[in-house]
Design an enzyme around this catalytic site. Structure first.
Site, PDB file in Angstrom:
ATOM      1  N   ASP A   1      -9.969   3.985   1.604  1.00  0.00           N
ATOM      2  CA  ASP A   1     -10.249   3.558   2.984  1.00  0.00           C
ATOM      3  C   ASP A   1     -10.917   4.683   3.777  1.00  0.00           C
ATOM      4  OD1 ASP A   1      -9.223   0.988   2.712  1.00  0.00           O
ATOM      5  OD2 ASP A   1      -7.193   1.603   3.252  1.00  0.00           O
TER       6      ASP A   1
ATOM      7  N   LYS B   1       0.798  -1.232   0.000  1.00  0.00           N
ATOM      8  CA  LYS B   1       0.000   0.000   0.000  1.00  0.00           C
ATOM      9  C   LYS B   1       0.833   1.287   0.000  1.00  0.00           C
ATOM     10  CE  LYS B   1      -4.182  -0.281   2.074  1.00  0.00           C
ATOM     11  NZ  LYS B   1      -5.246  -0.594   3.065  1.00  0.00           N
TER      12      LYS B   1
END
Ligand code: ATR
Length: 277
Positions: free
Chosen positions: A106, A69
């Site tokens: 997110d 990520k």
């Protein structure tokens, strides 16, 4: 537009526990889209080459999970403001002529999950307590800042990580010693567990929410079990709660829309499907 059936997937190392194939697979079926979303194991050493290959194979985009990520940002052609602010991306869309755009959904997932369940949530009305300072915590702090939270008390077992996030996000983030976690509760309108505490096989998170704002929203990012001991005791004390699965489901929405051209819904049927019921 790319030739062939729409293709997307998720890359990580390991990848076999990812719920994303179930999530996107459900939506593909529900919207009768002839396309595919597949899990792909990519080791950290092969990240760049794997992305080049996915582009050549005609993939429209890809979700990115641990441990890629952060590394993905270095390889991206363009990076969204949110992904840059969080320092990590989870959603990649290939550009027509090569290269890719990296985004982080997110923060969006966290916000939409609360708003779907509690539309009147107003984070600007008081302080928040965020427990844990890992990757998920960064996205949640970004949302809370965007929503106007005046003070984010951040408590982490390893104090240094809380200090690093306070330095990154600025003075509205105030580190609280792990031993003093309880002191961070007073008057909060949002309380979020971002640690692994409460997950099956782990200790529960022990905290007394008694002096939080009575209207506070209490969230957990753990979703196995769906109702953690922390959420159970919060609900028993009369607080409104939000479980961790919804954040996972909502974070998938922007990618699906970009790759498959349909805005998918998050509802109880999807939740049951992803839980494997
Ligand atoms: P994620 O991306 O899910 O946030 P992570 O970056 O590994 O995962 O972060 C895990 C978080 O859970 C951290 O805040 C970690 O605390 P440390 O920074 O001290 O490691 C926290 N955590 C995990 N197990 C814990 C435990 N037994 N007690 C307290 N905190 C714990």
């Amino acid at each position: 537009m790319k030739e062939g059936l729409p293709l997307a997937g998720v890359i990580g190392w390991p990848i076999k526990h990812s719920r994303s194939p179930r999530l996107h697979g459900y939506w593909l079926e529900r919207y009768e889209i002839t396309g595919f979303y597949i899990p792909i194991a990519v080791s950290p050493d092969n990240l760049g080459q794997a992305l080049d290959a996915l582009f050549l194979l005609g993939f429209r985009g890809i979700n990115v999970t641990l441990p890629h990520k952060e590394a993905i940002l270095q390889l991206a052609t363009t990076v969204s403001d949110t992904a840059r602010a969080i320092g990590a991306a989870n959603t990649v869309t290939f550009l027509e002529n090569g290269g890719f755009h990296a985004d982080n959904t997110d923060a969006y997932g966290f916000r939409e999950n609360i708003k779907q369940n509690h539309p009147d949530w107003n984070a600007s009305e008081g302080p928040a307590l965020v427990i844990g300072a890992g990757g998920a915590s960064r996205a949640i702090i970004q949302t809370l800042l965007d929503e106007g939270t005046p003070e984010i008390r951040l408590s982490n077992r390893t104090r240094q990580r809380a200090d690093a996030l306070a330095a990154h996000f600025g003075p509205r983030v105030v580190p609280v010693n792990w031993e003093d976690l309880q002191s961070g509760v007073a008057g909060t309108v949002t309380v979020v567990n971002t640690t692994a505490l409460g997950m099956s096989g782990q200790e529960p998170l022990q905290i007394d929410l008694g002096n939080a704002d009575p209207e506070a929203i209490v969230c957990d990012i753990v979703y196995v079990p769906l109702e953690t001991p922390f959420l159970k005791s919060a609900a028993a004390q009369g607080f409104r709660t939000v479980d961790g699965l919804g954040m996972l489901l909502h974070q998938g929405v922007p990618g699906f829309r970009q790759w498959f051209g349909e805005t998918p819904v998050v509802d109880a049927n999807l939740k049951a499907h992803v839980l494997g019921e």
